[in-house]
Motif scaffolding. Sequence first.
Motif, short mmCIF file in Angstrom:
data_model
loop_
_atom_site.label_atom_id
_atom_site.label_comp_id
_atom_site.label_asym_id
_atom_site.label_seq_id
_atom_site.Cartn_x
_atom_site.Cartn_y
_atom_site.Cartn_z
N ASN A 322 0.82 -1.22 0.00
CA ASN A 322 0.00 0.00 0.00
C ASN A 322 0.85 1.27 0.00
N ARG A 323 2.18 1.11 -0.04
CA ARG A 323 3.13 2.22 -0.20
C ARG A 323 3.04 3.27 0.91
N LYS A 324 2.76 2.82 2.12
CA LYS A 324 2.71 3.75 3.25
C LYS A 324 4.04 3.84 4.00
N GLY A 325 5.02 3.02 3.64
CA GLY A 325 6.32 3.08 4.29
C GLY A 325 6.21 2.92 5.80
N TRP A 326 6.90 3.81 6.52
CA TRP A 326 6.87 3.75 7.98
C TRP A 326 5.55 4.26 8.56
N ASN A 327 4.73 4.86 7.73
CA ASN A 327 3.40 5.30 8.18
C ASN A 327 2.35 4.22 7.94
N LEU A 328 2.79 2.98 7.95
CA LEU A 328 1.91 1.84 7.70
C LEU A 328 0.80 1.76 8.75
N ASN A 329 -0.25 1.03 8.42
CA ASN A 329 -1.35 0.80 9.35
C ASN A 329 -1.06 -0.40 10.23
N ARG A 330 -1.28 -0.23 11.54
CA ARG A 330 -0.91 -1.29 12.49
C ARG A 330 -2.07 -2.23 12.82
N TYR A 331 -3.25 -1.92 12.36
CA TYR A 331 -4.40 -2.82 12.58
C TYR A 331 -4.66 -3.58 11.28
N LEU A 332 -4.76 -4.90 11.40
CA LEU A 332 -4.91 -5.77 10.24
C LEU A 332 -6.20 -6.57 10.37
N GLN A 333 -6.81 -6.86 9.22
CA GLN A 333 -8.07 -7.62 9.21
C GLN A 333 -8.11 -8.51 7.98
N VAL A 334 -8.64 -9.70 8.15
CA VAL A 334 -8.87 -10.60 7.03
C VAL A 334 -10.25 -11.21 7.19
N LYS A 336 -12.91 -14.16 5.33
CA LYS A 336 -13.19 -15.20 4.34
C LYS A 336 -14.69 -15.24 4.11
N ASN A 337 -15.08 -15.14 2.85
CA ASN A 337 -16.49 -15.24 2.46
C ASN A 337 -16.57 -16.19 1.28
N GLY A 338 -16.81 -17.46 1.58
CA GLY A 338 -16.79 -18.47 0.53
C GLY A 338 -15.38 -18.64 -0.01
N SER A 339 -15.21 -18.43 -1.30
CA SER A 339 -13.89 -18.60 -1.92
C SER A 339 -13.12 -17.28 -2.00
N LYS A 340 -13.70 -16.20 -1.46
CA LYS A 340 -13.04 -14.89 -1.50
C LYS A 340 -12.42 -14.55 -0.15
N PHE A 341 -11.23 -13.94 -0.23
CA PHE A 341 -10.49 -13.54 0.97
C PHE A 341 -10.20 -12.05 0.88
N TYR A 342 -10.74 -11.29 1.83
CA TYR A 342 -10.62 -9.84 1.84
C TYR A 342 -9.58 -9.43 2.90
N PHE A 343 -8.71 -8.50 2.50
CA PHE A 343 -7.66 -8.04 3.40
C PHE A 343 -7.76 -6.53 3.55
N ARG A 344 -7.72 -6.07 4.81
CA ARG A 344 -7.88 -4.63 5.08
C ARG A 344 -6.90 -4.21 6.17
N THR A 345 -6.61 -2.91 6.19
CA THR A 345 -5.77 -2.33 7.24
C THR A 345 -6.46 -1.09 7.78
N SER A 346 -6.02 -0.66 8.97
CA SER A 346 -6.63 0.51 9.59
C SER A 346 -5.59 1.20 10.48
N SER A 347 -5.73 2.50 10.61
CA SER A 347 -4.84 3.26 11.50
C SER A 347 -5.41 3.34 12.91
N ASP A 348 -6.71 3.04 13.07
CA ASP A 348 -7.34 3.18 14.39
C ASP A 348 -8.16 1.96 14.81
N GLY A 349 -8.24 0.93 13.97
CA GLY A 349 -9.02 -0.25 14.31
C GLY A 349 -10.51 -0.08 14.08
N LYS A 350 -10.92 1.06 13.49
CA LYS A 350 -12.34 1.33 13.27
C LYS A 350 -12.65 1.57 11.80
N ASN A 351 -11.82 2.36 11.16
CA ASN A 351 -12.02 2.70 9.74
C ASN A 351 -11.04 1.88 8.90
N TRP A 352 -11.59 1.01 8.07
CA TRP A 352 -10.77 0.03 7.36
C TRP A 352 -10.62 0.39 5.89
#
Length: 399
Positions: A322-334, A336-352
């Motif tokens: 995501n090209r955020k370098g050292w300003n990366l997001n520390r909250y991670l989420q994955v 699974k919905n059937g055969s699809k896998f969604y990956f998200r990040t957040s800076s506050d754990g609320k807005n993904w």
Amino acid sequence: NENIEIDLKTIPSGSWNQLFLSLSKKHITVYLNNKKVSETTISQFPSLTDSILLGDPEMRSGLSSGISGVTVYSNKMKEADIYRQYMIFTQKVLLQQSPELHAKAISPEVIRLQANKNADGTSYLFENLTTQTSSGWINEPEYLDVSLQMGKTYQYNVRVKDNYGNVIMSGKPVIIQITDKDFTYLHDDFSVSKNIAKSGISGTIWSGLDGYQPETFETVSVDGKLHLSSSNRNFRHSGEDNGPLLYCTVKNDFMAEVEIVDFSGMKDQKGIGYNEGGLMIFAGKLPGEDQQTALHLGVFPHYDIGNLLTDLSPHQRPQFPNRKGWNLNRYLQVEKNGSKFYFRTSSDGKNWENMPGSPFTHPELDQIELKVGLYQATYTNNKGYVDFDHFRLWIQKRK
């Protein structure tokens, strides 16, 4: 300067129509939705410098109808050509029937909304009728409604808009209640001190610790965090030098979240080459394959990468930063919905935020048992680490 006038009252209202004017020598033919509606003979062929005016030539009133587009053809159009253009036009009008809407609770705070996908160019507006909030117009037929509450009932509908501006709404609102019967919840805040690499997983939510020579790992729950550390470890196709993976076994759909509280070099922004860690879905070597499958989302600030999403499967390993370098997001989420896998990040754990490359589609990983958990790897002799907190896992119950 001869005018070709068409009475707009003869054009059906409430839908888009195709108006086609064909000029051949001094003859002008008008077609409405591929039907000839008028023929006119003019005194002289218009010059190329003449203009085309749509509306009242005396400027007495504006055009009250909507115009989606105007195309001028330089060649003579035969009736077969006009019919062909009409068929193209009807294919562009995408909305044929009310969309179907499906809703599913995937955590106590999140409901997944999904509409049947229409043709390209369609946009969607998901509405929570209970909270009076919406997604706004988006291009994807799916949406996560967040910040909801366990035990409450919500009503939803969806509006779909085609590229001509037509809008159609789903039928009756979909009603859904979030209850604890929807999923099994597993959580670890690592408040209990435990050296998992030495004493094992008894008394924890975890199913196991995986990796090459796990006795060499630092896998310690202490001071309210999980500390994973290793060197000369990587997750490659062979699986011969996998790093530590603390996992739960999951077969159904799920959503998992975790917070990265620290990693090598985070405080002074001087990383150890090359340290990585985060959330992983691990399938190992599937039947008939000699290479492993592992989907993972982690922190990797080197080269201004930031968060890094990897799709490790037989004979491929595409990676998406995501090209955020050292300003990366520390909250991670994955998810699974059937055969699809969604990956998200957040800076506050609320807005993904969706990761680039997400979602992955893996039909071979649906309906099988997967290892879902926390991983770490350092690709060199340097010993790196990643510290985690607040691991949460919601596993869907089959209905």
